[in-house]
Design an enzyme around this catalytic site. Structure first.
Site, short mmCIF file in Angstrom:
data_model
loop_
_atom_site.label_atom_id
_atom_site.label_comp_id
_atom_site.label_asym_id
_atom_site.label_seq_id
_atom_site.Cartn_x
_atom_site.Cartn_y
_atom_site.Cartn_z
CG ASN A 236 2.03 1.69 -5.18
OD1 ASN A 236 2.87 1.62 -5.15
ND2 ASN A 236 1.51 0.23 -6.12
N GLY A 237 -0.12 5.18 -4.12
CA GLY A 237 -0.45 6.71 -4.24
C GLY A 237 0.03 7.99 -3.86
CB THR B 225 -13.15 -7.73 -4.62
OG1 THR B 225 -12.86 -8.07 -2.97
CG2 THR B 225 -12.89 -8.88 -4.97
CG ASP C 21 -2.16 0.69 1.04
OD1 ASP C 21 -2.50 1.83 -0.42
OD2 ASP C 21 -2.82 0.99 1.93
NE ARG D 275 -2.65 -1.53 4.30
CZ ARG D 275 -4.26 -1.90 4.17
NH1 ARG D 275 -5.15 -2.50 4.63
NH2 ARG D 275 -4.54 -0.43 3.12
CG LEU E 47 9.74 -16.75 -4.43
CD1 LEU E 47 9.11 -16.97 -2.64
CD2 LEU E 47 9.55 -15.32 -5.03
CG HIS F 147 -0.27 2.92 -8.95
ND1 HIS F 147 -0.61 1.71 -8.27
CD2 HIS F 147 -1.32 3.21 -9.54
CE1 HIS F 147 -2.43 2.76 -7.48
NE2 HIS F 147 -2.51 3.16 -8.11
CD1 TRP G 160 -12.94 -4.47 -9.04
CD2 TRP G 160 -12.71 -3.73 -10.79
NE1 TRP G 160 -12.96 -5.71 -9.66
CE2 TRP G 160 -12.39 -5.02 -10.57
CE3 TRP G 160 -12.50 -3.25 -11.90
CZ2 TRP G 160 -11.92 -5.74 -11.75
CZ3 TRP G 160 -12.27 -2.89 -12.53
CH2 TRP G 160 -11.85 -5.08 -13.22
C1 IPE Z 1 -5.13 -2.98 0.01
O1 IPE Z 1 -4.94 -2.00 -0.40
C2 IPE Z 1 -4.80 -3.17 -1.02
C3 IPE Z 1 -3.78 -3.84 -2.27
C4 IPE Z 1 -2.89 -3.34 -1.71
C5 IPE Z 1 -4.38 -4.44 -3.37
P1 IPE Z 1 -5.68 -0.70 -0.22
O2 IPE Z 1 -5.78 1.29 -0.32
O3 IPE Z 1 -7.47 -0.88 -1.62
O4 IPE Z 1 -6.78 -0.31 1.23
P2 IPE Z 1 -7.99 0.51 1.78
O5 IPE Z 1 -8.62 1.06 1.14
O6 IPE Z 1 -6.84 1.48 1.89
O7 IPE Z 1 -8.40 -0.30 3.12
C1 IPE Z 2 -1.72 0.46 -3.59
O1 IPE Z 2 -1.35 1.95 -2.62
C2 IPE Z 2 -2.04 0.23 -4.42
C3 IPE Z 2 -3.75 -0.83 -4.82
C4 IPE Z 2 -4.51 -0.63 -3.77
C5 IPE Z 2 -3.45 -1.13 -6.58
P1 IPE Z 2 -2.65 2.79 -3.10
O2 IPE Z 2 -3.07 3.48 -4.64
O3 IPE Z 2 -3.90 2.15 -2.78
O4 IPE Z 2 -2.16 3.65 -2.80
P2 IPE Z 2 -2.39 4.69 -1.64
O5 IPE Z 2 -3.44 4.20 -0.25
O6 IPE Z 2 -3.75 5.69 -2.71
O7 IPE Z 2 -1.59 6.14 -1.20
MG MG Z 3 -4.27 2.98 -0.70
#
Ligand code: IPE
Ligand code: IPE
Ligand code: MG
Length: 240
Positions: free
Chosen positions: A27-28, A71, A25, A187, A136, A42, A74
């Site tokens: 990346n954004g 899931t 988690d 996480r 692996l 990403h 989306w």
């Molecule tokens: C969990 O991260 C899913 C993945 C890392 C693929 P999210 O960013 O989607 O989770 P929430 O929405 O913060 O709980």
């Molecule tokens: C995790 O990073 C990747 C996916 C869930 C696809 P995020 O895209 O959730 O990154 P944040 O949480 O917005 O920083």
């Molecule tokens: Mg996230």
């Protein structure tokens, strides 16, 4: 010695976690901090994946599950969901030769229902090309949700006329039936939640949360997480 090698030397070889699962988690936020579009975060995340897969194979981890798309993801704008899934598909295509050469077996867990034909073809091919490897097991969780997985398992038991649900027959019908439960779930990004990841399988996993955003997650931090794991006392409900 490089810091990485120093850390590897500290790891006790007899209690290496068999299965590590990671919620990748942040990346954004990594992109936002740099005024980049989210997709760039990403893409940077893919580089971190490459490093961690490499390191996991190197130290002899048998199973590594990576949560790449849930899931619930989306609920994001279509531009992002499309871009993320295309990125996963393209990365898999680019990396498959290398993974095959490095003795990795590529598995997929998740629901195929909402995924494109071309995506499904790539994951099926990746498995076919690597299934005879012995190193692996890299398990990609894409369009994965723990609740869906349990519901799917119960439905397949109903369809096969099973009269009674047991822990064993339910486990055997999960996507993960070939894999042991994760010993360690990591996480990144400072969020302290599970977000529908391996909710059945992580009943007794050790949990580790770090503030590091996924694209910044390094081999060193991965190795340090294993050292933290090795200091934990696992009791599984018993008296130690
Ligand atoms: C969990 O991260 C899913 C993945 C890392 C693929 P999210 O960013 O989607 O989770 P929430 O929405 O913060 O709980
Ligand atoms: C995790 O990073 C990747 C996916 C869930 C696809 P995020 O895209 O959730 O990154 P944040 O949480 O917005 O920083
Ligand atoms: Mg996230």
């Amino acid at each position: 010695m490089k810091s990485e090698e120093k850390l590897i030397a500290k790891i006790k070889k007899n209690i290496i976690p068999k299965h590590i699962a990671i919620i990748m988690d942040g990346n954004g936020r990594w992109a936002k901090q740099r005024n980049f579009p989210r997709l760039k975060g990403h893409k940077a995340g893919v580089e971190a994946v490459r490093k961690i897969v490499n390191s996991a194979g190197h130290i002899g981890i048998k199973y590594l599950t990576l949560y790449a798309f849930s899931t619930e993801n989306w609920r994001r704008p279509e531009s992002e969901t499309k871009a993320v899934l295309t990125l996963i598909e393209k990365t898999l295509m680019l990396e498959i030769k290398n993974l095959a050469k490095n003795n990795v077996i590529v598995h997929f867990i998740g629901s195929k229902k909402e995924l494109s034909k071309s995506f499904i073809k790539k994951i099926d091919t990746a498995y076919q090309k690597t299934k005879n490897n012995t190193g692996l097991n890299l398990i990609l969780a894409v369009n994965y949700g723990g609740r869906n997985e349990i519901v799917d398992a119960v439905n397949s038991l109903i369809a096969s006329d099973t009269k009674k649900i047991t822990i064993e027959n339910l486990s055997n019908n999960l996507y993960t039936n070939k894999f042991p439960d994760p010993d360690l779930v990591i996480r990144t990004s400072g969020e302290i939640r599970i977000s529908n990841f391996l909710i059945w399988q992580s009943a007794y996993s050790e949990l580790l949360f770090t503030d590091t955003l996924w694209p910044d997650f390094s081999k060193e931090e991965f190795l340090k997480a294993i050292l933290v794991f090795q200091k934990r006392t696992r009791k599984f409900g018993a008296v130690k």
